[in-house]
Design a protein around this motif. Structure first.
Motif, PDB file in Angstrom:
ATOM      1  N   ASP A 234       0.902  -1.036   0.059  1.00 32.83           N
ATOM      2  CA  ASP A 234       0.004   0.027   0.076  1.00 32.83           C
ATOM      3  C   ASP A 234       1.002   1.095  -0.028  1.00 32.83           C
ATOM      4  N   THR A 235       1.440   1.462  -1.002  1.00 38.02           N
ATOM      5  CA  THR A 235       2.262   2.744  -1.299  1.00 38.02           C
ATOM      6  C   THR A 235       1.742   4.008  -1.112  1.00 38.02           C
ATOM      7  N   ALA A 236       0.418   4.221  -1.438  1.00 39.13           N
ATOM      8  CA  ALA A 236      -0.195   5.516  -1.559  1.00 39.13           C
ATOM      9  C   ALA A 236      -0.265   5.698   0.066  1.00 39.13           C
ATOM     10  N   THR A 237      -0.736   5.029   0.907  1.00 40.79           N
ATOM     11  CA  THR A 237      -0.973   5.110   2.358  1.00 40.79           C
ATOM     12  C   THR A 237       0.375   5.543   2.842  1.00 40.79           C
ATOM     13  N   THR A 238       1.258   4.645   2.673  1.00 40.14           N
ATOM     14  CA  THR A 238       2.725   4.612   2.985  1.00 40.14           C
ATOM     15  C   THR A 238       3.311   6.321   2.900  1.00 40.14           C
ATOM     16  N   ASP A 239       3.266   6.398   1.551  1.00 38.57           N
ATOM     17  CA  ASP A 239       3.888   7.968   1.231  1.00 38.57           C
ATOM     18  C   ASP A 239       3.221   8.820   2.040  1.00 38.57           C
ATOM     19  N   LYS A 240       1.870   8.782   2.216  1.00 42.76           N
ATOM     20  CA  LYS A 240       1.012   9.795   2.990  1.00 42.76           C
ATOM     21  C   LYS A 240       1.431   9.894   4.434  1.00 42.76           C
ATOM     22  N   ILE A 241       1.730   8.748   4.994  1.00 48.72           N
ATOM     23  CA  ILE A 241       2.229   8.870   6.326  1.00 48.72           C
ATOM     24  C   ILE A 241       3.570   9.326   6.436  1.00 48.72           C
TER      25      ILE A 241
END
Length: 280
Positions: A234-241
């Motif tokens: 889940d790259t999208a959530t990881t990047d946002k965090i």
């Protein structure tokens, strides 16, 4: 004429479907509503770690990990009253993420290669060190002093295994369900030392009921890079965090959280780590 009526009705149905789909995919859902939905987010924390993740008697939550998780969730679009904190014990963290029980986990979750095969990590957001907590009158001053002694840690944690493998092969390991149980065993004399991260141990030692009874040895047996666990790939959530953690440091909120949660214990924290900078 009949064909035109059917076509018009179909178009109306299609428009309604598209409208409903659009209404059901706002930015907040994309940011991390996880399996809970309804504009809320489920976040995994510890319930029994003073100074890091603690469920208070009144049902509220306190600690550095709680403050970090609350800040991150807000950056993802969720106010504090939209966060549901879920207890995630060490042995169940990867499963909780894989099952979708939580959107992310902030629970003294050290980044290592084995865990990275199962989950994504954002961060690190704190560099801690494995240490020993002993009674104030204990003669345990170095790792090898644990040979023949009873050493407690939590089921699923790597701390005690690391000590037995690399430092004191003759240490007698005792694994319990939570750190509070290990501390109680240390107080009663059932074990001689408790090992885990210095941040966790400092939180317990600072509690009113334990003040003056325990001490940290300051051995820095390992480096523990705390990360936020996210579902694998889940790259999208990881990047946002990661973006949220960077902002937390830059706007001063990170240091305020450190001072509020660790200051009373006299804990000497490391500077805020840079995203992706893993200290081995």
């Amino acid at each position: 004429m009949k064909l035109r009526k059917v076509t018009a009705a179909s178009a109306a149905v299609l428009a309604l479907a598209l409208s409903a789909t659009a209404c059901g995919s706002d930015d907040k859902d994309d940011a991390g509503s996880g399996s809970s939905g309804g504009g809320t987010i489920k976040v995994g924390i510890k319930y029994d770690q003073p100074g890091l993740g603690l469920k208070e008697p009144d049902g509220s939550f306190s600690g550095f990990d709680v403050d970090v998780a609350t800040y991150v969730a807000k950056e993802l679009g969720y106010d504090a009253d939209k966060i549901e904190f879920v207890e995630t014990k060490s042995a169940d963290r990867e499963n909780a993420i894989a099952r979708g029980d939580v959107k992310f986990i902030a629970a003294t979750y050290s980044i290592n290669d084995e865990r990275k095969e199962k989950v994504n990590f954002a961060g690190p957001y704190l560099l801690a060190h494995q240490d020993l907590l002993v009674k104030t009158d204990s003669d345990i001053a170095k790792g090898t002093d644990l040979n023949g002694k009873k050493l407690c840690s939590v089921t699923g944690s790597t701390s005690a295994q690391n000590v037995k493998k690399d430092i004191a092969p003759d240490a007698q390991l005792k694994e319990l369900g939570g750190y509070s149980e290990c501390i109680a065993a240390l107080q009663s004399g059932a074990v001689d030392a408790v090992t885990t991260d210095d941040s966790i141990l400092a939180g317990f030692a600072a509690q009113d009921k334990y003040k003056g009874q325990f001490k940290l040895t300051g051995l820095k047996l390992s480096n523990e890079n705390y990360g936020i666990g996210v579902k694998k790939d889940d790259t999208a959530t990881t990047d946002k965090i990661n973006a949220a953690l960077t902002k937390m440091v830059s706007d001063g909120s990170w240091q305020k959280a450190v001072d509020a949660n660790f200051g009373p214990a006299g804990y000497k924290n490391e500077p805020a780590p840079k995203i992706g900078d893993i200290v081995s």
